[in-house]
Design a protein around this motif. Structure first.
Motif, PDB file in Angstrom:
ATOM      1  N   GLY A  74     -10.562  -1.540  -7.535  1.00 30.83           N
ATOM      2  CA  GLY A  74      -9.254  -1.687  -7.412  1.00 30.83           C
ATOM      3  C   GLY A  74      -8.466  -2.749  -8.522  1.00 30.83           C
ATOM      4  O   GLY A  74      -9.350  -2.791  -9.328  1.00 30.83           O
ATOM      5  N   VAL A  75      -7.288  -2.966  -8.528  1.00 32.23           N
ATOM      6  CA  VAL A  75      -6.661  -3.911  -9.543  1.00 32.23           C
ATOM      7  C   VAL A  75      -7.066  -5.398  -9.263  1.00 32.23           C
ATOM      8  O   VAL A  75      -7.129  -5.764  -7.955  1.00 32.23           O
ATOM      9  CB  VAL A  75      -5.039  -3.807  -9.348  1.00 32.23           C
ATOM     10  CG1 VAL A  75      -4.418  -4.761 -10.159  1.00 32.23           C
ATOM     11  CG2 VAL A  75      -4.567  -2.316  -9.642  1.00 32.23           C
ATOM     12  N   ALA A  99       0.259  -4.276 -10.560  1.00 37.80           N
ATOM     13  CA  ALA A  99       0.087  -2.694 -10.073  1.00 37.80           C
ATOM     14  C   ALA A  99      -0.210  -2.087 -11.310  1.00 37.80           C
ATOM     15  O   ALA A  99       0.063  -2.361 -12.788  1.00 37.80           O
ATOM     16  CB  ALA A  99       1.290  -2.409  -9.436  1.00 37.80           C
ATOM     17  N   SER A 100      -0.905  -0.973 -11.210  1.00 39.10           N
ATOM     18  CA  SER A 100      -1.108   0.022 -12.211  1.00 39.10           C
ATOM     19  C   SER A 100      -1.034   1.475 -11.606  1.00 39.10           C
ATOM     20  O   SER A 100      -1.132   1.666 -10.582  1.00 39.10           O
ATOM     21  CB  SER A 100      -2.736  -0.217 -12.638  1.00 39.10           C
ATOM     22  OG  SER A 100      -3.726   0.140 -11.976  1.00 39.10           O
ATOM     23  N   VAL A 137       0.650  -1.068  -0.059  1.00 29.43           N
ATOM     24  CA  VAL A 137       0.155  -0.014   0.060  1.00 29.43           C
ATOM     25  C   VAL A 137       0.934   1.149  -0.048  1.00 29.43           C
ATOM     26  O   VAL A 137       1.757   1.465   0.778  1.00 29.43           O
ATOM     27  CB  VAL A 137      -0.854  -0.120   1.367  1.00 29.43           C
ATOM     28  CG1 VAL A 137      -1.697   1.463   1.421  1.00 29.43           C
ATOM     29  CG2 VAL A 137      -1.869  -1.157   1.207  1.00 29.43           C
ATOM     30  N   PHE A 138       0.593   2.092  -0.774  1.00 24.17           N
ATOM     31  CA  PHE A 138       1.376   3.395  -0.976  1.00 24.17           C
ATOM     32  C   PHE A 138       1.399   4.304   0.284  1.00 24.17           C
ATOM     33  O   PHE A 138       0.276   4.508   0.803  1.00 24.17           O
ATOM     34  CB  PHE A 138       0.637   4.243  -1.925  1.00 24.17           C
ATOM     35  CG  PHE A 138       1.265   5.571  -1.941  1.00 24.17           C
ATOM     36  CD1 PHE A 138       0.302   6.777  -1.794  1.00 24.17           C
ATOM     37  CD2 PHE A 138       2.488   5.917  -2.692  1.00 24.17           C
ATOM     38  CE1 PHE A 138       0.742   8.119  -1.814  1.00 24.17           C
ATOM     39  CE2 PHE A 138       2.896   7.196  -2.686  1.00 24.17           C
ATOM     40  CZ  PHE A 138       2.109   8.145  -2.307  1.00 24.17           C
ATOM     41  N   LEU A 139       2.567   4.784   0.552  1.00 23.36           N
ATOM     42  CA  LEU A 139       2.788   5.804   1.626  1.00 23.36           C
ATOM     43  C   LEU A 139       3.055   7.043   1.282  1.00 23.36           C
ATOM     44  O   LEU A 139       2.597   7.984   1.646  1.00 23.36           O
ATOM     45  CB  LEU A 139       3.775   5.199   2.614  1.00 23.36           C
ATOM     46  CG  LEU A 139       3.457   4.113   3.527  1.00 23.36           C
ATOM     47  CD1 LEU A 139       4.682   3.604   4.338  1.00 23.36           C
ATOM     48  CD2 LEU A 139       2.283   4.021   4.373  1.00 23.36           C
ATOM     49  N   PHE A 172      -0.831   1.164  -7.572  1.00 23.89           N
ATOM     50  CA  PHE A 172      -1.882   0.455  -6.938  1.00 23.89           C
ATOM     51  C   PHE A 172      -1.632  -0.906  -7.110  1.00 23.89           C
ATOM     52  O   PHE A 172      -1.728  -1.338  -8.433  1.00 23.89           O
ATOM     53  CB  PHE A 172      -3.480   1.252  -7.510  1.00 23.89           C
ATOM     54  CG  PHE A 172      -3.592   2.548  -7.169  1.00 23.89           C
ATOM     55  CD1 PHE A 172      -3.012   3.586  -7.919  1.00 23.89           C
ATOM     56  CD2 PHE A 172      -4.287   2.883  -6.008  1.00 23.89           C
ATOM     57  CE1 PHE A 172      -3.183   4.910  -7.563  1.00 23.89           C
ATOM     58  CE2 PHE A 172      -4.416   4.096  -5.787  1.00 23.89           C
ATOM     59  CZ  PHE A 172      -4.049   5.260  -6.551  1.00 23.89           C
ATOM     60  N   PHE A 173      -1.725  -1.669  -6.276  1.00 26.13           N
ATOM     61  CA  PHE A 173      -1.188  -2.906  -6.300  1.00 26.13           C
ATOM     62  C   PHE A 173      -2.681  -3.856  -6.146  1.00 26.13           C
ATOM     63  O   PHE A 173      -3.582  -3.688  -5.357  1.00 26.13           O
ATOM     64  CB  PHE A 173      -0.326  -3.583  -5.007  1.00 26.13           C
ATOM     65  CG  PHE A 173       0.973  -3.289  -5.565  1.00 26.13           C
ATOM     66  CD1 PHE A 173       1.489  -1.794  -5.310  1.00 26.13           C
ATOM     67  CD2 PHE A 173       2.163  -3.860  -6.235  1.00 26.13           C
ATOM     68  CE1 PHE A 173       2.919  -1.397  -5.301  1.00 26.13           C
ATOM     69  CE2 PHE A 173       3.261  -3.652  -6.363  1.00 26.13           C
ATOM     70  CZ  PHE A 173       3.753  -2.398  -6.157  1.00 26.13           C
TER      71      PHE A 173
END
Lengths: 108, 115
Positions: B3-4, B93-94, A43-45, B105-106
């Protein structure tokens, strides 16, 4: 070339602080930070760009030293939910390479 | 916003068999990535697409791995034949585009076990 992260693992008590480091042997354009909990997707931080621009969550802070090709992620007043593996991704010529990760465990 | 999506979530095969993974990125995302994550390691980029074109496949073992994104939307990653060392989680991911300020985004990943 894969960035190097340190430490490999850290154990904290709730409320304590931690710093995770990421370094590269090559000049970086950007550094990305992600957290991955066991069995889940990263998850992006935060993203830190050359030139000082940053994008990320308000409760997360990080630094990017372009000259030293290093970035640090600062986790303050840690909560149980901070537990997971933290990955830095370094971008060189639009190619993303992730480090091996830092496993953070926060205990009550 | 959806989401993906990835399928299957789990796959067990024997060595020398073939396997395919599917990924549907977030709607409108031009850039799609396939990563291999071996247990205890960080994600390793296998291939990056921008729309239906390959941007980077320098770490893709092309003798056995292939990937396509024919219409610039969903993508398929294939392994043929599989080896024991291919056991890993394959993450898709995209991102909206290749700009450096775009997060990835995974998807949930496909866990492959090769016996």
């Amino acid at each position: 070339q894969q960035p190097v992260q340190s430490p490999q693992a850290v154990i904290l008590r709730e409320g304590e602080d931690a710093v995770i480091n990421c370094s590269s042997s090559k000049a970086l354009y950007s550094v990305h930070w992600y957290r991955q909990k066991h069995g889940e997707a990263p998850v992006f931080l935060m993203i830190l760009l050359k030139g000082g621009e940053q994008k990320g969550h308000e409760k997360i802070s990080a630094s990017f030293n372009e000259k030293k090709q290093q970035s640090s992620l600062y986790l303050t007043a840690s909560q149980l939910s901070y537990s997971g593996t933290y990955f830095c991704g370094t971008e060189i010529n639009n190619d993303m390479r992730f480090g091996a990760g830092t496993r953070l465990t926060v205990k009550p | 916003e959806a989401g993906v999506a990835q399928s299957p979530r789990y796959k067990i095969i024997e060595k020398r068999q073939s396997v395919a993974f599917w990924c549907n990125p977030i709607s409108g995302h031009a850039t799609l990535y396939w990563y291999q994550q071996i247990l205890g390691q960080g994600p390793k980029l296998l291939i990056q697409f921008q729309n239906n074109g390959v941007v980077d496949d320098s770490q893709l073992p092309k003798d056995r791995f292939s990937a396509e994104r024919l219409k610039g939307v969903d993508s398929t990653l294939k392994i043929q034949p599989a080896k024991l060392e291919d056991s890993a989680v394959y993450l898709c991911a995209s991102s909206p585009n290749r700009n450096s300020n775009n997060e990835q985004f995974f998807g949930p990943g496909t866990r492959l076990t090769v016996l």
